[in-house]
Design a protein around this motif. Structure first.
Motif, mmCIF file in Angstrom:
data_model
loop_
_atom_site.group_PDB
_atom_site.id
_atom_site.type_symbol
_atom_site.label_atom_id
_atom_site.label_comp_id
_atom_site.label_asym_id
_atom_site.label_seq_id
_atom_site.Cartn_x
_atom_site.Cartn_y
_atom_site.Cartn_z
ATOM 1 N N ARG B 372 8.776 -64.307 -27.272
ATOM 2 C CA ARG B 372 9.408 -65.322 -27.015
ATOM 3 C C ARG B 372 9.942 -65.339 -25.031
ATOM 4 O O ARG B 372 10.110 -64.358 -24.895
ATOM 5 N N GLN B 381 13.907 -68.949 -25.294
ATOM 6 C CA GLN B 381 13.212 -69.427 -26.689
ATOM 7 C C GLN B 381 13.690 -69.450 -27.727
ATOM 8 O O GLN B 381 13.581 -68.410 -28.391
ATOM 9 N N SER B 383 14.165 -69.872 -32.264
ATOM 10 C CA SER B 383 13.167 -69.968 -33.188
ATOM 11 C C SER B 383 12.375 -71.469 -33.683
ATOM 12 O O SER B 383 13.395 -72.038 -33.621
ATOM 13 N N ILE B 402 9.613 -71.039 -31.382
ATOM 14 C CA ILE B 402 8.540 -69.486 -31.106
ATOM 15 C C ILE B 402 7.433 -69.563 -32.021
ATOM 16 O O ILE B 402 7.345 -70.389 -33.188
#
Lengths: 418, 418
Positions: B372, B381, B383, B402
């Motif tokens: 990430r 960043q 999920s 991700i």
């Protein structure tokens, strides 16, 4: 960044040619032949907008436009053979600091071998605790690094070769790329150096088995075993699948198609460090093991065979030093009488090409322009006269003299040495 | 740098596979299948050393080795047409941060036009004091700049397209290059902006006449008119002879084959900013003018379709943010339970790909690895679950989730979404 704080000259300077603009501008100081007013309406729709273009890349590696087919490596004409020969980067056609792989200069001593990477091996032996034979898969398992560095032939140009027409003819045996590979120190440590190790003799898998002795200090410093250049795997001309890279050292030492590293106490005194790649001095002696490429620069635009118009012309070129960072580049537009500091384009990286630029308004009178690089050690690129006062004219390698370009009243640019 | 101060692990770690080395090492902890001792003598002389190789480059643009013929742009199969289509950068085969021009992703809306640069014109009109029509020679007379920036399609990948096999399948609509051109602000200043200027409507000279409205703030900031990429002139697929580059903004706005800049008070509301390139939200509304590409990263090695062996494996990949510098990249090797800081390769440049690396000794047990990115604004960043919690699943563009890679006991790496 606002409209006003970018350090650029005021509006409408660049296309306003000096004499031409005063005499013939249509509007706003624009020279009629360079930028025209658009009140008469937009240009015609070109034919390439009226039909669909080409399909998305059809499973092939991309190539430049057909209109750039003249931008290729500069290969000497009428050589007796092309196995041990060189081609030059077309510097005058390039921008920035990255040299594309398709245009990177070449120098071969036995032609370009066609190596199957699955069958390639690197042997590390001699004064090591554990001799090793490594596959390319082994080498790619080591920790990797990427660095942007120049690579330059030590004969760039030879002392007798000052009659070239273009920047490429003169110093085209240089390029700059992002190299990825393994630190040579890491691989040597895997084998385990014995205390008496002082040199590493590197051998290429070409028909010449090109061999150079690399000093251990460099091998344990920033030397790399490289497998990729500008993102992709090395081209065959650059040592595919594996080469040494010794940043800042003469290019010949960055052995291509690397197959063997023999760790020794003494250098090999190979052909390429005795019969060749030594520097003949005025007193009849020869300097040997002159590894480092000293600071150099060249103006690439305007440069030989180009033609400029009076008025604004940006002067731009490249500078580099094997000793580290470029600290400054100075440009003269009056045949060396006065010098001005050029702007350096960030990032300025150690042992990499550095792009410099200077705004210049040419008054249309004949002159000579030139650049000189100053590196982080304070070393200043010499004139050819200053260089030969020390080195004489028997040398071939390590000519880093200033390159002057003559600008005629016609705007034609030619080699200032010739 | 000395033998000891380079921060690398101790000698002979990298080729010592975990279980394999303990069981079968010949010498010094080396796994027999990966690095072998060389006491038995050097490898045979390969056939490519026994005959001269190929001549120095024979007046052609260079190409990769025939053994790399599989490294090409990734073109979707069985499309109904390839005029409005894309190809992807083969990220899993590349190193470093520079994408070579022959492998840079493409996205066309009416095919690739075949433009004669001598006949190409750029018209600048609308809310300007002096409308201009410029030739390529005019444009090359302005002061130039070079910057390394990423360029990324906003649909990289679409929200529904998480079933790819490789890193290229998933986020291959990104590349990074050194771009050279003129600051757009300089050219707009040459024409003279009127006070009410708020947008610049850019039009391409392709069959789609692709049109996007560019906010004036960006046009006066770091926007460029680009003519060169990685040193050489733009490839036709990248907008030869002239394109816009808006660093960090969705790729579609960096209009290729640029022929017209119409300075306006309002956006054009063109097809590419109404019917396309808007973000459908869960409540039925759509976000428009979502220009900036948010922070993203992906592990490129090991990645889908690759296979690793137990023991040392370097994890490496790329990270980028349209908002500026990458501050950090964190990597998880335990399916997101814990995270470690990866090393960032210098130079770390604003709005450029940043290469990250983490040494990893794989114990041979199945796991999931992922990265990430964290940018200089502190943005992390997300999920895919966190992203879709806000954005829903109706969106197509601006998926920066991700990417997890599943590592099987066999060492095979596959898409962790699939």
């Amino acid at each position: 960044m606002s409209h006003d704080d970018d350090g650029l000259p005021a509006r409408r300077r660049f296309l306003a040619g000096g004499a031409a603009a005063a005499a013939g501008a249509l509007t706003g100081g624009l020279a009629p032949s360079r930028g025209r007013a658009a009140e008469a309406g937009p240009p015609d729709i070109p034919e390439w907008m009226k039909v669909p273009g080409a399909d998305v890349g059809s499973q092939t590696y991309g190539t430049p436009s057909r209109f750039e087919s003249g931008v290729i490596r500069n290969v000497p004409q009428r050589l007796k053979q092309y196995l041990s020969a060189s081609s030059r980067t077309p510097l005058q056609d390039l921008d920035g600091i990255i040299t594309p792989n398709g245009l990177f200069y070449e120098r071969h001593h036995g032609g370009v071998p066609d190596i199957d990477p699955a069958r390639h091996r690197l042997m590390i032996h001699g004064l090591v605790e554990t001799p090793l034979i490594l596959t390319m898969d082994d080498i790619r398992r080591f920790p990797s690094e990427s660095h942007i560095h120049f690579l330059e032939c030590s004969g760039n140009p030879g002392f007798e070769a000052l009659n070239g027409r273009t920047a490429s003819d003169l110093v085209g045996l240089v390029g700059c790329a992002e190299w990825t590979g393994v630190r040579l120190a890491t691989v040597l440590r895997e084998a385990g150096l014995k205390p008496e190790a002082r040199w590493v003799v590197a051998e290429g898998a070409d028909a010449a088995a090109l061999t150079r002795s690399l000093p251990i200090e460099k091998c344990l410093d920033d030397a790399l075993l490289v497998y990729s250049q500008n993102g992709e795997r090395l081209r065959p001309q650059q040592g595919y699948p594996l080469r040494v890279l010794l940043p800042g050292f003469e290019g010949n030492m960055s052995v291509k198609w690397l197959r063997r590293l023999n760790v020794t106490a003494e250098p090999a005194y190979s052909r390429e460090e005795t019969a060749k790649y030594t520097d003949s001095m005025p007193d009849g002696t020869a300097r040997q093991f002159t590894f480092v490429m000293e600071a150099k620069s060249i103006i690439t635009r305007p440069s030989g065979t180009q033609r400029i118009a009076a008025g604004f012309n940006e002067i731009t070129g490249i500078a580099w030093s094997g000793r580290g960072l470029i600290r400054a580049v100075e440009v003269s537009v009056d045949d060396g009488r006065t010098w001005q500091a050029a702007a350096l384009q960030a990032p300025v990286l150690t042992r990499a090409l550095t792009r410099f630029r200077l705004p210049w308004t040419w008054d249309g009178r004949p002159t000579v322009i030139m650049s000189r690089a100053i590196d982080e050690t304070g070393y200043v690129q010499p004139s050819f006269a200053a260089l030969t006062a020390v080195r004489g004219l028997k040398s071939f390698y390590h000519n880093n003299a200033i390159v002057p370009w003559r600008v005629a009243a016609s705007g034609e640019v030619t080699n200032g040495y010739a």
